[in-house]
Design a protein around this motif. Structure first.
Motif, short mmCIF file in Angstrom:
data_model
loop_
_atom_site.label_atom_id
_atom_site.label_comp_id
_atom_site.label_asym_id
_atom_site.label_seq_id
_atom_site.Cartn_x
_atom_site.Cartn_y
_atom_site.Cartn_z
N THR A 46 37.23 1.76 -93.49
CA THR A 46 38.03 0.54 -93.63
C THR A 46 38.74 0.13 -92.35
O THR A 46 39.35 -0.94 -92.30
CB THR A 46 39.08 0.73 -94.74
OG1 THR A 46 39.88 1.90 -94.43
CG2 THR A 46 38.42 0.94 -96.09
N THR A 47 38.67 0.95 -91.32
CA THR A 47 39.36 0.65 -90.07
C THR A 47 38.71 1.40 -88.92
O THR A 47 37.90 2.32 -89.14
CB THR A 47 40.86 1.01 -90.16
OG1 THR A 47 41.55 0.53 -89.00
CG2 THR A 47 41.05 2.50 -90.27
N GLY A 48 39.04 1.04 -87.70
CA GLY A 48 38.56 1.77 -86.53
C GLY A 48 37.05 1.86 -86.43
O GLY A 48 36.32 0.91 -86.76
N MET A 49 36.55 3.01 -85.99
CA MET A 49 35.11 3.20 -85.84
C MET A 49 34.39 3.09 -87.18
O MET A 49 33.28 2.57 -87.26
CB MET A 49 34.82 4.57 -85.22
CG MET A 49 35.17 4.69 -83.76
SD MET A 49 34.53 6.23 -83.05
CE MET A 49 35.33 7.45 -84.10
N GLY A 50 35.01 3.60 -88.23
CA GLY A 50 34.38 3.55 -89.54
C GLY A 50 34.07 2.14 -89.99
O GLY A 50 33.00 1.86 -90.56
N LEU A 51 35.00 1.23 -89.74
CA LEU A 51 34.79 -0.18 -90.09
C LEU A 51 33.63 -0.76 -89.28
O LEU A 51 32.81 -1.52 -89.82
CB LEU A 51 36.07 -0.97 -89.85
CG LEU A 51 36.00 -2.48 -90.10
CD1 LEU A 51 35.57 -2.78 -91.53
CD2 LEU A 51 37.34 -3.14 -89.79
N ARG A 52 33.54 -0.41 -88.00
CA ARG A 52 32.44 -0.92 -87.18
C ARG A 52 31.10 -0.39 -87.64
O ARG A 52 30.09 -1.08 -87.61
CB ARG A 52 32.67 -0.56 -85.71
CG ARG A 52 33.54 -1.56 -84.95
CD ARG A 52 34.92 -1.64 -85.52
NE ARG A 52 35.80 -2.58 -84.82
CZ ARG A 52 37.09 -2.67 -85.06
NH1 ARG A 52 37.67 -1.90 -85.97
NH2 ARG A 52 37.83 -3.56 -84.41
N PRO A 265 36.56 0.70 -80.47
CA PRO A 265 35.99 1.26 -81.70
C PRO A 265 34.50 0.93 -81.87
O PRO A 265 33.74 1.77 -82.36
CB PRO A 265 36.84 0.62 -82.80
CG PRO A 265 38.17 0.42 -82.14
CD PRO A 265 37.84 0.00 -80.73
N TRP A 266 34.08 -0.26 -81.47
CA TRP A 266 32.66 -0.63 -81.58
C TRP A 266 31.80 0.26 -80.69
O TRP A 266 30.75 0.75 -81.09
CB TRP A 266 32.48 -2.10 -81.22
CG TRP A 266 31.05 -2.53 -81.13
CD1 TRP A 266 30.39 -3.00 -80.04
CD2 TRP A 266 30.08 -2.54 -82.20
NE1 TRP A 266 29.08 -3.29 -80.34
CE2 TRP A 266 28.86 -3.02 -81.66
CE3 TRP A 266 30.12 -2.18 -83.53
CZ2 TRP A 266 27.70 -3.14 -82.42
CZ3 TRP A 266 28.96 -2.30 -84.29
CH2 TRP A 266 27.78 -2.78 -83.74
N GLN A 267 32.27 0.51 -79.47
CA GLN A 267 31.53 1.37 -78.57
C GLN A 267 31.54 2.81 -79.07
O GLN A 267 30.53 3.52 -78.98
CB GLN A 267 32.12 1.29 -77.16
CG GLN A 267 31.91 -0.06 -76.49
CD GLN A 267 32.71 -0.22 -75.22
OE1 GLN A 267 33.80 0.33 -75.09
NE2 GLN A 267 32.20 -1.00 -74.28
N GLY A 268 32.67 3.24 -79.62
CA GLY A 268 32.76 4.60 -80.15
C GLY A 268 31.86 4.84 -81.34
O GLY A 268 31.44 5.97 -81.60
N ALA A 269 31.55 3.77 -82.07
CA ALA A 269 30.72 3.89 -83.27
C ALA A 269 29.24 4.05 -82.96
O ALA A 269 28.45 4.45 -83.84
CB ALA A 269 30.93 2.66 -84.16
N GLN A 270 28.84 3.78 -81.73
CA GLN A 270 27.42 3.67 -81.41
C GLN A 270 26.63 4.97 -81.60
O GLN A 270 25.49 4.94 -82.05
CB GLN A 270 27.25 3.17 -79.97
CG GLN A 270 27.73 1.75 -79.77
CD GLN A 270 27.08 0.77 -80.71
OE1 GLN A 270 25.86 0.65 -80.76
NE2 GLN A 270 27.90 0.04 -81.47
N THR A 271 27.22 6.11 -81.27
CA THR A 271 26.46 7.35 -81.40
C THR A 271 26.20 7.69 -82.86
O THR A 271 25.10 8.14 -83.21
CB THR A 271 27.18 8.51 -80.68
OG1 THR A 271 27.31 8.20 -79.30
CG2 THR A 271 26.39 9.81 -80.81
#
Length: 332
Positions: A46-52, A265-271
């Motif tokens: 719902t927020t941060g990397m998880g949301l992305r 957060p979007w960049q952190g979600a990539q892996t």
């Protein structure tokens, strides 16, 4: 005074240089794979990397279940995901990882209402918040970051096994951290309060997630016909609200620096997205990824004896009966 000013200037310059390097080397998932007909669960979605991650999966056509203990946050996330993707296949479900009862209720609901589960992203986590025990008698940080996900994953395993296929296994992703490098698995003191520095508890929880992935991999390999893989990711230094646990002023500063010098957060979600989408990542299990590449975790993460001991202690601490535990490894 001049010496102090010089140190500050050099520090700032180095930080900017490191930040520019990080920004220029941040890897992005390039897969165009669709997820139509698939179901994904994202804890902390719902927020941060998880949301992305949730936005990405929804945009690819998946049914996305976002889980957290804050209904208002869930409603806001659903609106955000719809506004960005137009997807109406996004569901919020209540999950409090600091409560074993809540984890069991959530898992039972999923198993009873969903026909399939293709993806489980164990993303939720807390930073260096209070060092106290929950009503389950577990360290709060350890329970939210590790014990809760340990129990959740095992309870959802039958549905993941039912869904996985030889060429398209179900995928579990554990969000670890660079701080797993300083993590310690001291079984006698693993769950103690007022024993560790809070940052050490956080590091311990992130190492535990990697060891869990490796031990579960060993157990799944001994089960014929099981097509489930579990891998761990290090998202890097990401500017999210988790830093607010440091304190109002310090948290804002660290988040600002991480966001601008390291990863959004979007960049952190990539892996995590890469590990779900990439064909080769689906062919390995128990491995560690960073910047969308398979890499090596800290050597402590490869201690098979410690992994087995941690597994046994985790089963005990989350209060799994023999029947409940055995049911996790039965065919659905």
């Amino acid at each position: 005074m001049f010496a102090i000013l010089s140190v500050v200037v050099v520090t700032v310059v180095l930080a900017v240089m490191v930040g520019l390097y990080q920004k220029n080397t941040n890897a992005m998932c390039k897969s165009k794979k669709r997820l139509d007909g698939k179901t994904a669960i994202i804890t902390g979605g719902t927020t941060g990397m998880g949301l992305r991650i949730a936005i990405d999966f929804a945009d690819r056509g998946a049914k996305v279940i976002i889980a957290c203990p804050y209904p208002d946050e869930g409603a806001s996330a659903i609106k955000t995901i719809f506004d960005k993707t137009g997807s109406e296949k996004v569901i919020y479900k209540y999950l409090d990882l600091a409560s074993l009862e809540s984890v069991r209720k959530f898992a039972a609901d999923i198993v009873n209402t969903e026909d399939r589960l293709d993806i489980l992203v164990n993303n939720a986590g807390v930073g260096i918040v209070g060092d106290f025990q929950t009503k389950d008698g577990l360290s709060f940080i350890m329970q939210v970051n590790y014990f809760g996900h340990f129990l959740l994953t095992l309870l959802l395993l039958p549905l993941l096994k039912k869904t996985g296929r030889p060429l398209e296994p179900s995928r579990i992703v554990n969000t670890s951290s660079i701080l797993h490098n300083i993590g310690k698995i001291d079984l006698e003191n693993l769950n103690k309060t007022n024993y560790w520095y809070k940052v050490q508890i956080y590091a311990n929880s992130k190492l535990a997630l990697v060891l869990f992935a490796r031990e579960l991999t060993c157990r799944l390999r001994s089960s014929k016909g099981t097509h489930v893989v579990i891998n761990s990711v290090d998202p890097g230094a990401v500017g999210t609200n988790i830093f607010y646990s440091v304190g109002s002023i310090g948290g804002v500063i660290i988040k600002f620096l991480s966001y601008n010098l390291f990863k959004t957060p979007w960049q952190g979600a990539q892996t995590a997205i890469h590990v779900v989408m990439d064909k080769k990542a689906g062919e390995v299990s128990g491995e560690f990824f960073k910047n969308c590449k398979r890499t090596t975790a800290h050597w402590n993460a490869y201690n098979e004896k410690v992994a087995k001991q941690l597994w046994a202690e985790s089963v005990r601490l989350v209060k799994m009966s023999d029947e409940e535990f055995n049911n996790c490894f039965l065919d659905f």
